[in-house]
Design an enzyme around this catalytic site. Structure first.
Site, PDB file in Angstrom:
ATOM      1  N   SER A 149       0.820  -1.212   0.000  1.00 23.40           N
ATOM      2  CA  SER A 149       0.000   0.000   0.000  1.00 23.40           C
ATOM      3  C   SER A 149       0.857   1.267   0.000  1.00 23.40           C
ATOM      4  O   SER A 149       0.338   2.370   0.066  1.00 23.40           O
ATOM      5  CB  SER A 149      -0.915  -0.005   1.233  1.00 23.40           C
ATOM      6  OG  SER A 149      -0.106  -0.090   2.388  1.00 23.40           O
ATOM      7  N   LEU A 187       6.131   3.661  -2.945  1.00 26.16           N
ATOM      8  CA  LEU A 187       7.010   3.015  -3.931  1.00 26.16           C
ATOM      9  C   LEU A 187       6.246   1.968  -4.730  1.00 26.16           C
ATOM     10  O   LEU A 187       6.341   1.896  -5.961  1.00 26.16           O
ATOM     11  CB  LEU A 187       8.204   2.369  -3.214  1.00 26.16           C
ATOM     12  CG  LEU A 187       9.124   1.558  -4.113  1.00 26.16           C
ATOM     13  CD1 LEU A 187       9.946   2.463  -5.007  1.00 26.16           C
ATOM     14  CD2 LEU A 187      10.043   0.662  -3.286  1.00 26.16           C
ATOM     15  N   HIS A 190      17.662   1.787  -8.933  1.00 27.08           N
ATOM     16  CA  HIS A 190      16.953   1.801 -10.219  1.00 27.08           C
ATOM     17  C   HIS A 190      17.696   2.577 -11.297  1.00 27.08           C
ATOM     18  O   HIS A 190      17.413   2.403 -12.482  1.00 27.08           O
ATOM     19  CB  HIS A 190      15.495   2.252 -10.041  1.00 27.08           C
ATOM     20  CG  HIS A 190      15.292   3.715  -9.901  1.00 27.08           C
ATOM     21  ND1 HIS A 190      15.439   4.386  -8.718  1.00 27.08           N
ATOM     22  CD2 HIS A 190      14.919   4.654 -10.813  1.00 27.08           C
ATOM     23  CE1 HIS A 190      15.167   5.663  -8.902  1.00 27.08           C
ATOM     24  NE2 HIS A 190      14.855   5.857 -10.157  1.00 27.08           N
ATOM     25  N   TYR A 191      18.703   3.384 -10.920  1.00 26.40           N
ATOM     26  CA  TYR A 191      19.485   4.047 -11.956  1.00 26.40           C
ATOM     27  C   TYR A 191      20.254   3.029 -12.810  1.00 26.40           C
ATOM     28  O   TYR A 191      20.535   3.276 -13.967  1.00 26.40           O
ATOM     29  CB  TYR A 191      20.394   5.129 -11.358  1.00 26.40           C
ATOM     30  CG  TYR A 191      19.665   6.464 -11.404  1.00 26.40           C
ATOM     31  CD1 TYR A 191      18.441   6.611 -10.762  1.00 26.40           C
ATOM     32  CD2 TYR A 191      20.149   7.540 -12.146  1.00 26.40           C
ATOM     33  CE1 TYR A 191      17.719   7.793 -10.850  1.00 26.40           C
ATOM     34  CE2 TYR A 191      19.433   8.725 -12.242  1.00 26.40           C
ATOM     35  CZ  TYR A 191      18.220   8.839 -11.594  1.00 26.40           C
ATOM     36  OH  TYR A 191      17.498  10.001 -11.702  1.00 26.40           O
ATOM     37  N   HIS A 247      22.584   6.483  -6.530  1.00 24.04           N
ATOM     38  CA  HIS A 247      22.388   6.621  -7.981  1.00 24.04           C
ATOM     39  C   HIS A 247      23.604   7.251  -8.686  1.00 24.04           C
ATOM     40  O   HIS A 247      24.110   6.710  -9.661  1.00 24.04           O
ATOM     41  CB  HIS A 247      21.159   7.498  -8.280  1.00 24.04           C
ATOM     42  CG  HIS A 247      19.880   6.991  -7.668  1.00 24.04           C
ATOM     43  ND1 HIS A 247      19.647   5.664  -7.431  1.00 24.04           N
ATOM     44  CD2 HIS A 247      18.757   7.642  -7.264  1.00 24.04           C
ATOM     45  CE1 HIS A 247      18.428   5.513  -6.906  1.00 24.04           C
ATOM     46  NE2 HIS A 247      17.877   6.702  -6.789  1.00 24.04           N
ATOM     47  N   LYS A 265      16.395  17.061 -14.907  1.00 22.53           N
ATOM     48  CA  LYS A 265      17.258  16.351 -15.848  1.00 22.53           C
ATOM     49  C   LYS A 265      18.271  15.502 -15.094  1.00 22.53           C
ATOM     50  O   LYS A 265      18.534  15.727 -13.904  1.00 22.53           O
ATOM     51  CB  LYS A 265      17.999  17.323 -16.763  1.00 22.53           C
ATOM     52  CG  LYS A 265      19.096  18.105 -16.066  1.00 22.53           C
ATOM     53  CD  LYS A 265      20.094  18.718 -17.046  1.00 22.53           C
ATOM     54  CE  LYS A 265      21.277  19.323 -16.318  1.00 22.53           C
ATOM     55  NZ  LYS A 265      22.239  20.003 -17.135  1.00 22.53           N
ATOM     56  N   ASP A 321      24.888  14.511 -32.832  1.00 20.14           N
ATOM     57  CA  ASP A 321      23.731  14.350 -31.955  1.00 20.14           C
ATOM     58  C   ASP A 321      23.027  13.017 -32.182  1.00 20.14           C
ATOM     59  O   ASP A 321      22.622  12.710 -33.297  1.00 20.14           O
ATOM     60  CB  ASP A 321      22.777  15.527 -32.255  1.00 20.14           C
ATOM     61  CG  ASP A 321      21.588  15.558 -31.330  1.00 20.14           C
ATOM     62  OD1 ASP A 321      21.372  14.593 -30.583  1.00 20.14           O
ATOM     63  OD2 ASP A 321      20.857  16.560 -31.377  1.00 20.14           O
TER      64      ASP A 321
HETATM   65  N1  LIG Z   1      20.068  15.877 -28.452  1.00 17.59           N
HETATM   66  C1  LIG Z   1      19.721  16.825 -27.627  1.00 17.59           C
HETATM   67  O1  LIG Z   1      18.657  16.777 -27.018  1.00 17.59           O
HETATM   68  C2  LIG Z   1      20.623  17.965 -27.441  1.00 17.59           C
HETATM   69  C3  LIG Z   1      20.203  18.986 -26.621  1.00 17.59           C
HETATM   70  N2  LIG Z   1      20.979  20.054 -26.418  1.00 17.59           N
HETATM   71  C4  LIG Z   1      20.432  21.099 -25.550  1.00 17.59           C
HETATM   72  O2  LIG Z   1      21.100  22.323 -25.775  1.00 17.59           O
HETATM   73  C5  LIG Z   1      21.184  23.067 -24.559  1.00 17.59           C
HETATM   74  C6  LIG Z   1      22.627  23.414 -24.242  1.00 17.59           C
HETATM   75  O3  LIG Z   1      23.325  22.207 -24.057  1.00 17.59           O
HETATM   76  P1  LIG Z   1      24.649  22.113 -23.244  1.00 17.59           P
HETATM   77  O4  LIG Z   1      25.568  23.221 -23.625  1.00 17.59           O
HETATM   78  O5  LIG Z   1      25.167  20.740 -23.386  1.00 17.59           O
HETATM   79  O6  LIG Z   1      24.159  22.185 -21.743  1.00 17.59           O
HETATM   80  P2  LIG Z   1      23.748  23.383 -20.748  1.00 17.59           P
HETATM   81  O7  LIG Z   1      23.955  24.712 -21.364  1.00 17.59           O
HETATM   82  O8  LIG Z   1      22.406  23.045 -20.230  1.00 17.59           O
HETATM   83  O9  LIG Z   1      24.768  23.161 -19.585  1.00 17.59           O
HETATM   84  C7  LIG Z   1      26.145  23.220 -19.780  1.00 17.59           C
HETATM   85  C8  LIG Z   1      26.835  23.386 -18.452  1.00 17.59           C
HETATM   86  O10 LIG Z   1      26.674  24.713 -17.984  1.00 17.59           O
HETATM   87  C9  LIG Z   1      26.079  24.702 -16.693  1.00 17.59           C
HETATM   88  N3  LIG Z   1      25.155  25.819 -16.644  1.00 17.59           N
HETATM   89  C10 LIG Z   1      23.982  25.954 -17.276  1.00 17.59           C
HETATM   90  N4  LIG Z   1      23.430  27.166 -16.987  1.00 17.59           N
HETATM   91  C11 LIG Z   1      24.305  27.792 -16.164  1.00 17.59           C
HETATM   92  C12 LIG Z   1      24.318  29.062 -15.516  1.00 17.59           C
HETATM   93  N5  LIG Z   1      23.316  29.914 -15.670  1.00 17.59           N
HETATM   94  N6  LIG Z   1      25.369  29.377 -14.759  1.00 17.59           N
HETATM   95  C13 LIG Z   1      26.384  28.490 -14.612  1.00 17.59           C
HETATM   96  N7  LIG Z   1      26.438  27.278 -15.178  1.00 17.59           N
HETATM   97  C14 LIG Z   1      25.408  26.940 -15.954  1.00 17.59           C
HETATM   98  C15 LIG Z   1      25.378  23.368 -16.586  1.00 17.59           C
HETATM   99  O11 LIG Z   1      25.236  22.977 -15.233  1.00 17.59           O
HETATM  100  P3  LIG Z   1      24.031  22.004 -14.808  1.00 17.59           P
HETATM  101  O12 LIG Z   1      24.271  20.712 -15.495  1.00 17.59           O
HETATM  102  O13 LIG Z   1      24.130  21.936 -13.360  1.00 17.59           O
HETATM  103  O14 LIG Z   1      22.753  22.650 -15.282  1.00 17.59           O
HETATM  104  C16 LIG Z   1      26.355  22.495 -17.341  1.00 17.59           C
HETATM  105  O15 LIG Z   1      27.445  22.188 -16.545  1.00 17.59           O
HETATM  106  C17 LIG Z   1      20.596  22.182 -23.469  1.00 17.59           C
HETATM  107  O16 LIG Z   1      19.269  22.569 -23.276  1.00 17.59           O
HETATM  108  C18 LIG Z   1      20.648  20.793 -24.090  1.00 17.59           C
HETATM  109  O17 LIG Z   1      19.659  19.932 -23.586  1.00 17.59           O
HETATM  110  C19 LIG Z   1      22.216  20.154 -26.968  1.00 17.59           C
HETATM  111  C20 LIG Z   1      22.684  19.167 -27.795  1.00 17.59           C
HETATM  112  C21 LIG Z   1      21.910  17.999 -28.123  1.00 17.59           C
HETATM  113  O1  LIG Z   2      15.415   7.125  -5.634  1.00 18.55           O
HETATM  114  C1  LIG Z   2      14.894   8.190  -5.859  1.00 18.55           C
HETATM  115  O2  LIG Z   2      14.750   8.589  -7.137  1.00 18.55           O
HETATM  116  C2  LIG Z   2      13.784   9.552  -7.506  1.00 18.55           C
HETATM  117  C3  LIG Z   2      14.144   9.999  -8.920  1.00 18.55           C
HETATM  118  O3  LIG Z   2      14.077   8.906  -9.788  1.00 18.55           O
HETATM  119  P1  LIG Z   2      13.954   9.155 -11.341  1.00 18.55           P
HETATM  120  O4  LIG Z   2      14.032   7.809 -11.940  1.00 18.55           O
HETATM  121  O5  LIG Z   2      12.625   9.832 -11.560  1.00 18.55           O
HETATM  122  O6  LIG Z   2      15.083  10.044 -11.729  1.00 18.55           O
HETATM  123  C4  LIG Z   2      13.762  10.720  -6.548  1.00 18.55           C
HETATM  124  O7  LIG Z   2      12.679  11.576  -6.844  1.00 18.55           O
HETATM  125  C5  LIG Z   2      13.616  10.211  -5.137  1.00 18.55           C
HETATM  126  O8  LIG Z   2      13.763  11.299  -4.225  1.00 18.55           O
HETATM  127  C6  LIG Z   2      14.643   9.161  -4.799  1.00 18.55           C
HETATM  128  O9  LIG Z   2      14.297   8.526  -3.575  1.00 18.55           O
END
Ligand SMILES: NC(=O)C1=CN([C@@H]2O[C@H](COP(=O)(O)OP(=O)(O)OC[C@H]3O[C@@H](n4cnc5c(N)ncnc54)[C@H](OP(=O)(O)O)[C@@H]3O)[C@@H](O)[C@H]2O)C=CC1
Ligand SMILES: O=C1O[C@H](COP(=O)(O)O)[C@@H](O)[C@H](O)[C@H]1O
Length: 479
Positions: free
Chosen positions: A39, A42, A176-177, A238, A330, A386
């Site tokens: 119940s 999880l 589960h990861y 995870h 994410k 990509d």
């Molecule tokens: N196939 C696909 O779906 C693809 C998608 N993309 C998308 O393009 C976008 C850009 O991609 P990418 O350059 O790889 O990733 P991001 O720009 O999302 O992140 C790059 C890095 O910068 C950090 N960051 C992001 N915002 C800030 C901020 N405001 N200040 C400081 N650090 C920051 C992130 O940290 P943190 O991780 O903690 O956020 C991460 O370490 C993303 O939305 C991505 O999903 C790009 C290529 C392919």
């Molecule tokens: O184990 C846990 O995982 C979930 C996130 O799992 P996801 O598969 O959705 O990424 C998290 O919300 C929870 O706090 C934690 O116990």
């Protein structure tokens, strides 16, 4: 919940074989799956949906949930008395007899969707009342969920208590990861591609980030969460499991023990965590939850640098970052490469090569790299190779992690489960830090809900050597 008599046809995932093998899981005896804690949250969110999906895939016309529900029986009882477990055993036995399964061939899977505090007593009761014979291939297996303990000492105690009752081959510690598509892809990518083999080391990689972000808070789980916090909830299990697969050496084979041997070696090579390489956060409003104490010191965000002391990774920071109530949802792995020596294009200004694996949402992997800006000019621009799964594998359903792992349990494949020594090594890494947080020596910084977490975490990232790409814009491909 049980099934038998030739009803379940499920696909056997023979880990890395290209052809799926069709196997009737009941061919070697009746299978009963017992969810203890039926119940709970999880069971409702993960276990039953996964079981239903497995059932649906196996039974051609069983889209109807009522057919699935007919396979279930509910038994109520207390976890620490024999009475309920004797009743449970009787019900399972009746089911096995009804399916005319030979004594000794039946399979009983006990899934403990329960708080860890009751694992020992529940395991004791199962051992006492619910075991079956195994002489004709039958088995009894126990699936336990995280959190498996709260620190090294409590985890070891729990392991010993359960270990006295069941052999390691009967215990499935689920994370589960390890059942996620992209996490399972790591071994293939790393060890089946010549491309990565010479690059995957300290000579070429500058830093690695493993990031988990959630855009919602604890949502009624205050009682559980405040006792554990984000490090025990996400990082110690995870993210650390993902780190193992990113960093481990090539295993001798794909045998579960060979893989887990290599994971243990990585964990044992992790250096003690330094205070200056930790940023903790707690989102504003967290303490408003009725089950969270007013002065709670529990982190809902953590960014922690782990350093692996071995030949491959010396000097490369692995930044593990997890947070609740942030601006986005994410999980990804970001491997950032070093600058090109003797750069003649001035690419450094734009950013470095990065290899990103996005575990969720929308599985993808992409390589960020410099290309010539299309046109007459000889200038460079950051672009990407990509592989977006939705586009590339259009129409393919990616199974939920729990579905895979339940199936692995039925098939006796422990590759994606955590071994006892692995768990111990994982707790070894985080226990000193956790104890200091528990006694209030380290305090989380407050951050706004819907933000990126404490600004100090981005500063830590810069200090670790991460260089953000400038001017990069991703244009999603059209289907
Ligand atoms: N196939 C696909 O779906 C693809 C998608 N993309 C998308 O393009 C976008 C850009 O991609 P990418 O350059 O790889 O990733 P991001 O720009 O999302 O992140 C790059 C890095 O910068 C950090 N960051 C992001 N915002 C800030 C901020 N405001 N200040 C400081 N650090 C920051 C992130 O940290 P943190 O991780 O903690 O956020 C991460 O370490 C993303 O939305 C991505 O999903 C790009 C290529 C392919
Ligand atoms: O184990 C846990 O995982 C979930 C996130 O799992 P996801 O598969 O959705 O990424 C998290 O919300 C929870 O706090 C934690 O116990």
């Amino acid at each position: 919940m049980g099934s038998g008599g030739g009803q379940w046809i499920v696909e056997k995932r023979s880990s890395f074989r290209s052809e799926p093998l069709e196997v009737n899981v009941s061919e070697t005896g009746c299978l009963s799956i017992v969810v203890l804690g039926a119940s709970g949250d999880l069971a409702k969110k993960k276990t039953f949906p996964a079981l239903f999906n497995l059932y649906r895939q196996g039974s051609v016309k069983a889209e109807d949930v009522s057919e699935f529900l007919q396979l279930m029986k509910y038994t109520s009882g207390s976890y620490d008395t024999e009475e309920g477990f004797r009743l449970l055993d009787k019900q399972i036995s009746e089911h096995e007899e009804a399916k005319s399964s030979a004594d000794g061939s039946c399979r009983r899977l006990f899934y403990l969707a329960l708080p860890p505090s009751v694992y020992p007593v529940v395991c004791k009761m199962i051992k006492l009342c619910c075991m079956n014979k195994s002489d004709l291939g039958g088995w009894t297996r126990i699936v336990v969920e995280k959190p498996f303990g709260k620190d090294l000492e409590s985890a070891e105690k729990l392991s010993s208590q359960i270990g006295e009752l069941f052999g390691e081959h009967q215990i499935y510690r689920i994370d589960h990861y390890l059942g996620k598509e992209m996490v399972q892809n790591l071994l293939v990518l790393r060890f089946a591609n010549r491309l990565f083999v010479p690059l995957w080391n300290r000579d070429n990689i500058d830093n690695v980030q493993i990031v988990f972000r959630e855009d919602f808070g604890i949502e009624g789980r205050g009682g559980y969460f405040d006792e554990y916090g984000i490090i025990r909830d996400i990082v110690q299990n995870h993210l650390l499991q993902v780190l193992c697969l990113v960093a481990m050496e090539k295993p001798v084979s794909l045998d579960s023990e060979h893989i887990r041997d290599e994971k243990v070696k990585v964990l044992q090579s992790v250096e003690p965590i330094k205070d200056e390489e930790v940023v903790l956060g707690q989102y504003h409003g967290y303490r408003d939850d009725s089950k969270v104490p007013d002065h709670s010191n529990t982190p809902t965000f953590a960014s922690i640098i782990l350093r692996i002391h071995n030949e491959r990774w010396e000097g490369v920071p692995f930044i593990l970052k997890a947070g609740k109530a942030l601006s986005s949802k994410k999980a990804d792995i970001r491997v950032q490469f070093k600058d090109v020596p003797g750069d003649i294009f001035n690419c450094e200004k734009q950013g470095r090569n990065e290899f990103v694996m996005r575990l969720q949402p929308s599985e993808a992997m992409y390589m960020k790299l410099a290309v010539k800006q299309p046109g007459l000019e000889m200038s460079t621009v950051q672009s990407e190779l990509d592989l977006s799964y939705k586009q590339r594998y259009h129409g393919v359903t990616i199974p939920d992690a729990y579905e895979r792992l339940l199936l692995d349990t039925i098939h006796g494949d422990q590759q994606h489960f955590v071994r006892r020594d692995e768990l111990k090594a994982a707790w070894d890494i985080f226990t000193p830090l956790l104890h200091r947080i528990d006694i209030g020596e380290l305090k989380p910084i407050s951050y706004q809900q819907g933000s990126r977490g404490p600004a100090e975490a981005d500063e830590l990232l810069l200090r670790a050597g991460y260089i953000r790409t400038h001017g990069y814009r991703w244009i999603p491909p059209a289907l």
